[in-house]
Design a protein around this motif. Structure first.
Motif, PDB file in Angstrom:
ATOM      1  N   GLN A  61      67.572  30.864  21.957  1.00 50.61           N
ATOM      2  CA  GLN A  61      66.257  31.338  22.409  1.00 50.61           C
ATOM      3  C   GLN A  61      65.313  30.139  22.457  1.00 50.61           C
ATOM      4  O   GLN A  61      65.748  29.000  22.531  1.00 50.61           O
ATOM      5  N   ASP A  62      64.000  30.414  22.459  1.00 54.40           N
ATOM      6  CA  ASP A  62      62.990  29.350  22.508  1.00 54.40           C
ATOM      7  C   ASP A  62      63.268  28.398  23.666  1.00 54.40           C
ATOM      8  O   ASP A  62      63.247  27.169  23.527  1.00 54.40           O
ATOM      9  N   GLU A  63      63.507  28.976  24.839  1.00 53.32           N
ATOM     10  CA  GLU A  63      63.840  28.171  26.009  1.00 53.32           C
ATOM     11  C   GLU A  63      62.655  27.291  26.427  1.00 53.32           C
ATOM     12  O   GLU A  63      61.488  27.696  26.304  1.00 53.32           O
ATOM     13  N   ALA A  64      62.983  26.084  26.908  1.00 57.15           N
ATOM     14  CA  ALA A  64      61.939  25.148  27.311  1.00 57.15           C
ATOM     15  C   ALA A  64      62.473  24.235  28.400  1.00 57.15           C
ATOM     16  O   ALA A  64      63.658  23.868  28.398  1.00 57.15           O
ATOM     17  N   LEU A  65      61.607  23.860  29.337  1.00 60.55           N
ATOM     18  CA  LEU A  65      62.000  22.960  30.409  1.00 60.55           C
ATOM     19  C   LEU A  65      62.205  21.556  29.853  1.00 60.55           C
ATOM     20  O   LEU A  65      61.328  20.998  29.187  1.00 60.55           O
ATOM     21  N   LEU A  66      63.345  20.955  30.139  1.00 54.98           N
ATOM     22  CA  LEU A  66      63.645  19.600  29.659  1.00 54.98           C
ATOM     23  C   LEU A  66      63.468  18.566  30.751  1.00 54.98           C
ATOM     24  O   LEU A  66      62.854  17.521  30.543  1.00 54.98           O
ATOM     25  N   THR A  67      64.029  18.853  31.946  1.00 55.22           N
ATOM     26  CA  THR A  67      63.979  17.911  33.060  1.00 55.22           C
ATOM     27  C   THR A  67      63.496  18.631  34.302  1.00 55.22           C
ATOM     28  O   THR A  67      64.000  19.705  34.633  1.00 55.22           O
ATOM     29  N   ASP A  68      62.525  18.020  34.990  1.00 51.97           N
ATOM     30  CA  ASP A  68      61.980  18.593  36.221  1.00 51.97           C
ATOM     31  C   ASP A  68      61.985  17.506  37.285  1.00 51.97           C
ATOM     32  O   ASP A  68      61.146  16.611  37.279  1.00 51.97           O
ATOM     33  N   VAL A  69      62.982  17.545  38.175  1.00 52.45           N
ATOM     34  CA  VAL A  69      63.064  16.548  39.240  1.00 52.45           C
ATOM     35  C   VAL A  69      62.345  17.064  40.476  1.00 52.45           C
ATOM     36  O   VAL A  69      62.089  18.260  40.617  1.00 52.45           O
ATOM     37  N   ALA A  70      61.988  16.161  41.366  1.00 52.85           N
ATOM     38  CA  ALA A  70      61.295  16.545  42.602  1.00 52.85           C
ATOM     39  C   ALA A  70      62.155  17.498  43.432  1.00 52.85           C
ATOM     40  O   ALA A  70      63.379  17.324  43.498  1.00 52.85           O
ATOM     41  N   PRO A  71      61.531  18.507  44.046  1.00 52.86           N
ATOM     42  CA  PRO A  71      60.102  18.852  44.012  1.00 52.86           C
ATOM     43  C   PRO A  71      59.708  19.451  42.658  1.00 52.86           C
ATOM     44  O   PRO A  71      60.422  20.321  42.144  1.00 52.86           O
ATOM     45  N   PHE A  72      58.611  18.980  42.112  1.00 50.74           N
ATOM     46  CA  PHE A  72      58.215  19.363  40.771  1.00 50.74           C
ATOM     47  C   PHE A  72      57.632  20.779  40.733  1.00 50.74           C
ATOM     48  O   PHE A  72      57.053  21.260  41.699  1.00 50.74           O
ATOM     49  N   GLY A  73      57.832  21.423  39.589  1.00 51.01           N
ATOM     50  CA  GLY A  73      57.235  22.732  39.374  1.00 51.01           C
ATOM     51  C   GLY A  73      57.984  23.904  39.946  1.00 51.01           C
ATOM     52  O   GLY A  73      57.475  25.029  39.964  1.00 51.01           O
ATOM     53  N   ASP A  74      59.247  23.679  40.414  1.00 45.10           N
ATOM     54  CA  ASP A  74      59.988  24.782  41.029  1.00 45.10           C
ATOM     55  C   ASP A  74      60.895  25.510  40.048  1.00 45.10           C
ATOM     56  O   ASP A  74      61.589  26.451  40.420  1.00 45.10           O
ATOM     57  N   SER A  75      60.919  25.077  38.778  1.00 43.20           N
ATOM     58  CA  SER A  75      61.628  25.822  37.722  1.00 43.20           C
ATOM     59  C   SER A  75      60.576  26.485  36.839  1.00 43.20           C
ATOM     60  O   SER A  75      59.693  25.804  36.302  1.00 43.20           O
TER      61      SER A  75
END
Length: 396
Positions: free
Chosen positions: A346-360
């Motif tokens: 649980q406690d899910e968190a975004l680790l890596t966000d590659v371009a295009p940014f903000g799509d996860s």
């Protein structure tokens, strides 16, 4: 307690679904909608006349069904043939070479037994070894290199030649209890018009098509791939419904691809069949010809040294979208091998966000990540409390 290593997971997809990951003590669960299954078997993927002479081949893809899309298939007894007379009406003799061929896994089991358990997504080429096409790869009758491709000479022990019927006056199929002299001639294609087909061991047509000057009637669920001569041409499937002639085309045999996918769409078709995500209830669905989702998963413990009872181990699970499409509703179920209650990631968190940014994105921290875009990674954490039994098990 030990951390888990790396495992790449191919994950199934529907328009709405919940996806679970699996590695060793992790289990994968995909929730998919129901659909009506086609039977599992062989479809024609490419049929080539070759650039000259009789440099012909039949290429098949093994397909599964909705009930068990990745279950292996026994090809023993499956029939390969040209026109048996069902195209153009029995008795015309157009394109009807006497006899036919069957896959044979028993006569030489040491060489051919692999064909009794072939997984969907496999490509099988049967070619005229008396006049081999120059594009044919090296023979591989048992997929020894595990690439999912079988290259089989028509006169090998894995192909049983049958004298007939069918014939120009009888379109039925014999039991072929006694094999005839091995020969590709029973499958040879007439340039001006003929048919190519695969039938199940009982003789029921599974998939086939005709081309050239073959007139109606034609069997149900078959079609024409052009009405002109196919000299120097290959007829090949792309993707979607293999009973739709619009998904087949004709190209110069110079560009034939025995043992490989025909084009980018066909690559996706074969991949989705192999991954078990093809929608057999709706073969024309756009998702069937789209990139299949792929996820990579790692699980790491904060400390892998021997513990004492009562200690807490923190596991970090990292999920990366390694495919080319968005994956939704990701949860992890850790089955674990400890004697106590399993960790709950649980406690899910975004680790890596590659371009295009903000799509996860993830609307709420609830043990499920909502949208994971290609190239992005998320983490989950879970804890486990070591028990006395764990210590005893590790020390024994």
């Amino acid at each position: 307690m030990e951390p888990l290593g790396r495992k790449f997971v191919k994950c199934s997809r529907e328009r709405t679904w919940v996806q679970r990951l699996c590695y060793a003590m992790l289990a994968l669960l995909a929730i998919a909608g129901s659909s009506t299954a086609n039977a599992a078997g062989l479809i024609l993927n490419e049929v080539s006349q070759g650039t000259s002479g009789s440099k012909e081949f039949y290429e098949f893809v093994v397909v599964g069904n909705a009930a068990n899309p990745t279950a292996s298939i026994n090809l023993n007894g499956w029939i390969i043939d040209d026109n048996n007379g069902d195209w153009g009406g029995g008795g015309t003799g157009i394109g009807t070479a006497p006899g036919y061929s069957r896959f044979d896994t028993t006569t030489n089991a040491a060489l051919c037994s692999a064909l009794s358990s072939v997984v969907p997504g496999s490509i099988i080429v049967v070619y005229n070894d008396a006049d081999p096409n120059l594009n044919i790869p090296a023979d591989d009758l048992s997929d020894t290199n595990n690439d999912g491709v079988y290259i089989i000479p028509a006169r090998s022990d894995c192909i049983r030649s049958c004298a007939g019927p069918p014939s120009s006056s009888d379109p039925s199929y014999s039991a072929c209890t006694t094999a005839a002299t091995p020969s590709y001639s029973r499958l040879a294609l007439r340039n001006g018009g003929d048919a190519a087909q695969a039938r199940d061991p009982s003789g029921v047509l599974f998939h086939g098509f005709a081309y050239g000057d073959i007139d109606p009637p034609i069997p149900a669920n078959s079609f024409l791939v052009g009405t002109t001569s196919s000299t120097g041409q290959s007829m090949l499937f792309s993707c979607g419904d293999w009973f739709d002639g619009g998904n087949f085309s004709r190209v110069s045999a110079v560009n034939d691809t025995p043992g490989a996918a025909n084009n980018p769409a066909n690559v996706l078709f074969v991949q989705n069949i192999a991954a078990g995500v093809f929608d057999y209830g709706n073969p024309s669905a756009a998702a069937n010809c789209a990139a299949a989702p792929q996820l990579a998963l790692t699980k790491v413990a904060d400390d892998d040294t021997l513990r004492v009872a009562g200690d807490t181990i923190i596991y970090t699970y990292t999920v990366t979208n390694t495919g080319g499409v968005i994956v939704r509703d990701i949860t992890i179920d850790d089955v674990h091998n400890g004697s106590g209650p399993a960790p709950v990631p649980q406690d899910e968190a975004l680790l890596t966000d590659v371009a295009p940014f903000g799509d996860s994105t993830d609307a709420a921290m609830n043990g499920s990540w909502d949208v994971l875009a290609p190239g992005d990674s998320v983490t989950f954490t879970g804890t486990y409390t070591v028990t006395p039994d764990d210590i005893l098990n590790l020390q024994s």
